[in-house]
Write a protein that holds these residues in place. Structure first.
Motif, PDB file in Angstrom:
ATOM      1  N   UNK A  58      29.988   0.377 -14.029  1.00 25.15           N
ATOM      2  CA  UNK A  58      30.494  -0.484 -15.089  1.00 25.15           C
ATOM      3  C   UNK A  58      31.044  -1.801 -14.547  1.00 25.15           C
ATOM      4  N   UNK A  59      31.398  -1.847 -13.272  1.00 21.83           N
ATOM      5  CA  UNK A  59      31.946  -3.066 -12.694  1.00 21.83           C
ATOM      6  C   UNK A  59      30.866  -4.123 -12.493  1.00 21.83           C
ATOM      7  N   UNK A  60      29.726  -3.700 -12.016  1.00 20.04           N
ATOM      8  CA  UNK A  60      28.645  -4.632 -11.747  1.00 20.04           C
ATOM      9  C   UNK A  60      27.340  -4.013 -12.236  1.00 20.04           C
ATOM     10  N   UNK A  61      26.831  -4.488 -13.353  1.00 17.13           N
ATOM     11  CA  UNK A  61      25.615  -3.882 -13.883  1.00 17.13           C
ATOM     12  C   UNK A  61      24.428  -4.084 -12.948  1.00 17.13           C
ATOM     13  N   UNK A  62      23.506  -3.143 -13.009  1.00 16.91           N
ATOM     14  CA  UNK A  62      22.308  -3.201 -12.176  1.00 16.91           C
ATOM     15  C   UNK A  62      21.452  -4.380 -12.631  1.00 16.91           C
ATOM     16  N   UNK A  63      20.964  -5.170 -11.691  1.00 16.92           N
ATOM     17  CA  UNK A  63      20.131  -6.314 -12.072  1.00 16.92           C
ATOM     18  C   UNK A  63      18.797  -5.854 -12.657  1.00 16.92           C
ATOM     19  N   UNK A  64      18.189  -6.756 -13.413  1.00 18.25           N
ATOM     20  CA  UNK A  64      16.867  -6.486 -13.991  1.00 18.25           C
ATOM     21  C   UNK A  64      15.832  -6.433 -12.879  1.00 18.25           C
ATOM     22  N   UNK A  65      14.747  -5.754 -13.125  1.00 23.03           N
ATOM     23  CA  UNK A  65      13.646  -5.727 -12.173  1.00 23.03           C
ATOM     24  C   UNK A  65      13.468  -4.371 -11.536  1.00 23.03           C
ATOM     25  N   UNK A  66      12.432  -4.238 -10.718  1.00 20.54           N
ATOM     26  CA  UNK A  66      12.152  -2.953 -10.074  1.00 20.54           C
ATOM     27  C   UNK A  66      13.180  -2.651  -8.985  1.00 20.54           C
ATOM     28  N   UNK A  67      13.372  -1.375  -8.677  1.00 22.35           N
ATOM     29  CA  UNK A  67      14.319  -1.006  -7.617  1.00 22.35           C
ATOM     30  C   UNK A  67      13.876  -1.540  -6.255  1.00 22.35           C
ATOM     31  N   UNK A  68      14.840  -1.822  -5.398  1.00 24.60           N
ATOM     32  CA  UNK A  68      14.593  -2.267  -4.036  1.00 24.60           C
ATOM     33  C   UNK A  68      14.087  -1.066  -3.238  1.00 24.60           C
ATOM     34  N   UNK A  69      13.011  -1.226  -2.486  1.00 26.67           N
ATOM     35  CA  UNK A  69      12.429  -0.108  -1.747  1.00 26.67           C
ATOM     36  C   UNK A  69      12.585  -0.304  -0.235  1.00 26.67           C
ATOM     37  N   UNK A  70      12.262   0.736   0.513  1.00 23.96           N
ATOM     38  CA  UNK A  70      12.297   0.656   1.972  1.00 23.96           C
ATOM     39  C   UNK A  70      11.283  -0.369   2.469  1.00 23.96           C
ATOM     40  N   UNK A  71      10.141  -0.446   1.810  1.00 25.38           N
ATOM     41  CA  UNK A  71       9.138  -1.454   2.181  1.00 25.38           C
ATOM     42  C   UNK A  71       9.694  -2.867   1.996  1.00 25.38           C
ATOM     43  N   UNK A  72      10.517  -3.064   0.969  1.00 24.18           N
ATOM     44  CA  UNK A  72      11.152  -4.369   0.768  1.00 24.18           C
ATOM     45  C   UNK A  72      12.071  -4.714   1.945  1.00 24.18           C
ATOM     46  N   UNK A  73      12.775  -3.720   2.448  1.00 22.05           N
ATOM     47  CA  UNK A  73      13.665  -3.929   3.599  1.00 22.05           C
ATOM     48  C   UNK A  73      12.848  -4.338   4.826  1.00 22.05           C
ATOM     49  N   UNK A  74      11.733  -3.660   5.044  1.00 22.77           N
ATOM     50  CA  UNK A  74      10.867  -3.991   6.187  1.00 22.77           C
ATOM     51  C   UNK A  74      10.314  -5.410   6.049  1.00 22.77           C
ATOM     52  N   UNK A  75       9.830  -5.750   4.846  1.00 20.53           N
ATOM     53  CA  UNK A  75       9.318  -7.105   4.613  1.00 20.53           C
ATOM     54  C   UNK A  75      10.395  -8.149   4.878  1.00 20.53           C
ATOM     55  N   UNK A  76      11.614  -7.874   4.424  1.00 17.01           N
ATOM     56  CA  UNK A  76      12.723  -8.807   4.621  1.00 17.01           C
ATOM     57  C   UNK A  76      13.045  -8.957   6.098  1.00 17.01           C
ATOM     58  N   UNK A  77      13.000  -7.859   6.827  1.00 20.60           N
ATOM     59  CA  UNK A  77      13.242  -7.891   8.274  1.00 20.60           C
ATOM     60  C   UNK A  77      12.272  -8.858   8.963  1.00 20.60           C
ATOM     61  N   UNK A  78      10.996  -8.739   8.647  1.00 21.68           N
ATOM     62  CA  UNK A  78       9.996  -9.613   9.265  1.00 21.68           C
ATOM     63  C   UNK A  78      10.130 -11.048   8.775  1.00 21.68           C
ATOM     64  N   UNK A  79      10.526 -11.229   7.531  1.00 17.45           N
ATOM     65  CA  UNK A  79      10.747 -12.570   6.999  1.00 17.45           C
ATOM     66  C   UNK A  79      11.859 -13.280   7.774  1.00 17.45           C
ATOM     67  N   UNK A  80      12.919 -12.564   8.092  1.00 20.95           N
ATOM     68  CA  UNK A  80      14.040 -13.167   8.823  1.00 20.95           C
ATOM     69  C   UNK A  80      13.643 -13.606  10.229  1.00 20.95           C
ATOM     70  N   UNK A  81      12.606 -13.017  10.785  1.00 20.30           N
ATOM     71  CA  UNK A  81      12.142 -13.386  12.119  1.00 20.30           C
ATOM     72  C   UNK A  81      11.279 -14.634  12.148  1.00 20.30           C
ATOM     73  N   UNK A  82      10.904 -15.141  10.980  1.00 24.48           N
ATOM     74  CA  UNK A  82      10.041 -16.318  10.918  1.00 24.48           C
ATOM     75  C   UNK A  82      10.877 -17.597  10.871  1.00 24.48           C
ATOM     76  N   UNK A  83      10.353 -18.652  11.486  1.00 21.94           N
ATOM     77  CA  UNK A  83      11.007 -19.954  11.402  1.00 21.94           C
ATOM     78  C   UNK A  83      10.806 -20.515   9.995  1.00 21.94           C
ATOM     79  N   UNK A  84      11.831 -21.178   9.466  1.00 18.30           N
ATOM     80  CA  UNK A  84      11.726 -21.864   8.193  1.00 18.30           C
ATOM     81  C   UNK A  84      11.815 -20.978   6.963  1.00 18.30           C
ATOM     82  N   UNK A  85      12.209 -19.714   7.126  1.00 17.04           N
ATOM     83  CA  UNK A  85      12.254 -18.828   5.965  1.00 17.04           C
ATOM     84  C   UNK A  85      13.299 -19.265   4.944  1.00 17.04           C
TER      85      UNK A  85
END
Length: 94
Positions: A58-85
């Motif tokens: 009740x403090x912070x409602x869940x945002x709209x959209x699909x749930x965050x997945x483990x694959x999303x975490x992996x994609x984000x990890x590789x994104x952070x390793x790129x220049x200019x992200x």
């Protein structure tokens, strides 16, 4: 284990909650469910109680959209390793 190293959180409506502590052997954080009997026992030995007045959902409602997945975490990890992200992210937000 001393009472002052245990954190007991109780929901006022149900009288149940969780208790947590840092394991003295492995130093991992341990969290366990606490029914009314365990809550009463922990209170009786001096464990401080933190009451949850409002469920976290009740403090912070869940945002709209699909749930965050483990694959999303992996994609984000590789994104952070790129220049200019960050610049690409900022440009896409405009």
């Amino acid at each position: 284990m001393r009472a002052d190293v245990i954190l007991l959180t109780v929901e006022p409506q149900s009288g149940e909650g969780t208790y947590s502590f840092v394991c003295p052997s492995c130093e991992d954080l341990v969290e366990k469910p606490a029914d009314r009997k365990i809550v009463s026992l922990l209170k009786s030995v001096g464990v401080d109680v933190a009451e949850r007045s409002v469920p976290i959902e009740e403090l912070e409602p869940r945002p709209e959209g699909p749930p965050f997945t483990f694959d999303d975490v992996i994609d984000f990890h590789f994104l952070l390793g790129q220049d200019g992200w960050l610049e690409a992210l900022m440009a896409s937000a405009e």
